[in-house]
Scaffold this active site. Sequence first.
Site, mmCIF file in Angstrom:
data_model
loop_
_atom_site.group_PDB
_atom_site.id
_atom_site.type_symbol
_atom_site.label_atom_id
_atom_site.label_comp_id
_atom_site.label_asym_id
_atom_site.label_seq_id
_atom_site.Cartn_x
_atom_site.Cartn_y
_atom_site.Cartn_z
ATOM 1 N N LYS A 146 9.952 36.421 15.245
ATOM 2 C CA LYS A 146 9.581 35.267 14.969
ATOM 3 C C LYS A 146 9.147 34.661 16.394
ATOM 4 O O LYS A 146 9.564 34.922 17.276
ATOM 5 C CB LYS A 146 10.569 34.421 14.395
ATOM 6 C CG LYS A 146 11.837 33.910 14.982
ATOM 7 C CD LYS A 146 12.609 32.936 14.524
ATOM 8 C CE LYS A 146 11.981 31.597 14.998
ATOM 9 N NZ LYS A 146 12.494 30.886 16.222
ATOM 10 N N HIS A 176 17.026 36.448 13.391
ATOM 11 C CA HIS A 176 18.409 36.965 13.530
ATOM 12 C C HIS A 176 19.443 36.319 12.915
ATOM 13 O O HIS A 176 20.624 36.810 12.890
ATOM 14 C CB HIS A 176 18.527 36.756 15.153
ATOM 15 C CG HIS A 176 18.685 35.505 15.720
ATOM 16 N ND1 HIS A 176 17.543 34.628 15.993
ATOM 17 C CD2 HIS A 176 19.680 34.875 16.303
ATOM 18 C CE1 HIS A 176 18.350 33.375 16.301
ATOM 19 N NE2 HIS A 176 19.303 33.715 16.518
ATOM 20 N N LYS A 180 23.791 37.619 11.654
ATOM 21 C CA LYS A 180 25.018 36.741 11.999
ATOM 22 C C LYS A 180 26.241 37.242 11.075
ATOM 23 O O LYS A 180 25.864 37.055 9.691
ATOM 24 C CB LYS A 180 24.772 35.416 12.073
ATOM 25 C CG LYS A 180 23.983 34.908 13.251
ATOM 26 C CD LYS A 180 23.917 33.403 13.231
ATOM 27 C CE LYS A 180 22.907 32.931 14.359
ATOM 28 N NZ LYS A 180 23.415 32.720 15.796
ATOM 29 N N HIS A 238 14.931 30.522 10.010
ATOM 30 C CA HIS A 238 16.486 30.658 9.983
ATOM 31 C C HIS A 238 16.888 29.510 8.722
ATOM 32 O O HIS A 238 17.872 30.018 8.006
ATOM 33 C CB HIS A 238 16.994 30.003 11.268
ATOM 34 C CG HIS A 238 16.729 30.722 12.551
ATOM 35 N ND1 HIS A 238 16.339 32.025 12.512
ATOM 36 C CD2 HIS A 238 16.353 30.446 13.746
ATOM 37 C CE1 HIS A 238 16.206 32.422 13.612
ATOM 38 N NE2 HIS A 238 15.924 31.325 14.419
ATOM 39 N N LYS A 338 17.481 19.650 18.524
ATOM 40 C CA LYS A 338 17.857 19.722 19.934
ATOM 41 C C LYS A 338 18.480 18.668 20.374
ATOM 42 O O LYS A 338 18.295 17.287 20.005
ATOM 43 C CB LYS A 338 16.738 20.291 20.806
ATOM 44 C CG LYS A 338 15.804 21.458 20.333
ATOM 45 C CD LYS A 338 16.396 22.649 21.102
ATOM 46 C CE LYS A 338 15.487 23.973 20.703
ATOM 47 N NZ LYS A 338 16.047 25.038 20.582
HETATM 48 C C1 BG6 Z 1 15.568 30.666 18.008
HETATM 49 C C2 BG6 Z 1 14.888 29.355 18.449
HETATM 50 O O1 BG6 Z 1 14.960 31.268 17.060
HETATM 51 O O2 BG6 Z 1 16.913 30.343 17.621
HETATM 52 C C3 BG6 Z 1 15.507 28.399 19.448
HETATM 53 O O3 BG6 Z 1 13.601 29.808 18.912
HETATM 54 C C4 BG6 Z 1 16.815 28.474 19.142
HETATM 55 O O4 BG6 Z 1 14.969 27.431 19.797
HETATM 56 C C5 BG6 Z 1 17.700 29.774 18.391
HETATM 57 O O5 BG6 Z 1 17.615 27.879 20.095
HETATM 58 C C6 BG6 Z 1 19.165 29.171 17.988
HETATM 59 O O6 BG6 Z 1 19.661 30.546 17.714
HETATM 60 P P1 BG6 Z 1 21.457 30.599 17.971
HETATM 61 O O7 BG6 Z 1 21.554 32.008 17.578
HETATM 62 O O8 BG6 Z 1 21.635 30.555 19.249
HETATM 63 O O9 BG6 Z 1 21.809 29.678 17.041
#
Ligand code: BG6
Length: 486
Positions: A146, A176, A180, A238, A338
């Site tokens: 992505k 991803h 998890k 996500h 964020k």
């Molecule tokens: C990524 C985003 O796909 O996922 C990031 O581009 C984000 O901005 C991240 O920080 C979060 O992933 P995780 O696994 O740390 O929750």
Amino acid sequence: MQALDPFEIVLFGGTGDLAMRKLLPALYHRFMAGQFDQRAHILACASSAMSRDEYIARAAEQCRAHLDGVAFNEARWSEFASCLDYQQVDATRVEDFKALKTRIAERDAQVRVWFLSMSPSLYIATGTNMAAAGVATPNSRVVLEKPLGTDRQSAERINQEIGRSFSEAQIYRIDHYLGKEPVQNLLALRFGNALFEPLWRRGRIRHVQITVGEQLGVEGRAKFYDETGALRDMVQNHMLQLLCILAMEPPASSDADAVRDEKLKVLRALRPINAENVEQKTVRGQYRAGAIDGKSVVGYADEPGVPEGSNTETFVAIKAEIDNWRWAGVPFYLRTGKRLQQQVAEIAITFDDVPLSIFPNRAADAPNQLVIRLQPDESITLTVLAKAPGDAMRLRPVNLALDLAESFKERPMSAYERLLMDVVRGNLTLFMRRDELDTAWRWIDPIRAGWAQSGNAPKTYAAGSWGPAAATALIGRDGYAWRDEL
Ligand code: BG6
């Protein structure tokens, strides 16, 4: 653990952040777990001129730093490094792809994974050059990271270009979050137990909240982030995937298409949000200066690399509704941002309350809640009312809590470990199909268009808070509150 059939991974973006921080450590872990056959091979590709030894030295340094608390083993690393190689490839030069093809020809019979972990702006050129050089073999699979496009149309172009070399069954669109461990556990909870299914619906569930809060800011990715924003960075992929896993009908089997068909139906049933209702159904925010865990941090506008006057959202809250029999009338509140107060990802399901309370001391409204924590800890907690010790019949909420790390002592696999090995095995269940991606964009694009049309700027929020006050109002209008605000 048994080694998998010999495979080769051709890793585009081999010097990039994702490769160094996540992919190589994930592969090293799988090597340590014994899943590499002697012929396994990883060929990292990037545009810089670099020798194999230089690449390996850089990879060693990065892996050492990103092994998630697992000790780096020098001797085993050298064995792992013997599978590693490097090739300079400029994604815009077809000659480089031809040279690459010749170089890897001796392994054409092996499973070959083309992992595109590069700037999304290079996807089209890469797809075109892969087709022109004819690099795909029948045993090839391609993994697309992505963000896949910036809207429906650009995603479609990428799909078309990649589709010139690979059939849909060879394309692995990675998210991803689906790899998890707790997301897998959500599937186990829903479809491995008979207990929850009768409750998993309207009339039993009042509302659902999905929160992915990050304390991190844009961390040196200002250019990418400013062009992307929270809606496209987190919600389009996500959060919608989490929503699908939560809301889908039980699939007939765990086969890739059985699962993906059900997820697709959820995406198709999402009620549209557009210029007419975007102000009622969404809130977007941007952080200003504040403090995270007591340390001052600058606002988004002052982050290095953010263009002046940027209106990019770093926070988004959405009231999503699923128009089908199971979920009609049950709001799904999504929230991500964020520089929020906590680094946390969780799903909170609030059930309906009892129809009549027979206990005079029971709180007027005390519904059960099921909370599935994805990170930082992995847990499943069900809040129930129990009688507090003592003479009087006083009910108090207590937790039936399952700490997954406690219950299973093994180190959980990281999302990328699982997903990479799934690609090697040819298991598409946890990857997005083209129609899923397309339908997700179909829902996201009108939200962005609605924002653009409204001409309103994102609401600001102090770094270290839970987002703009409007997010509290969004859920408050329905008479509910975010879990952390209770
Ligand atoms: C990524 C985003 O796909 O996922 C990031 O581009 C984000 O901005 C991240 O920080 C979060 O992933 P995780 O696994 O740390 O929750």
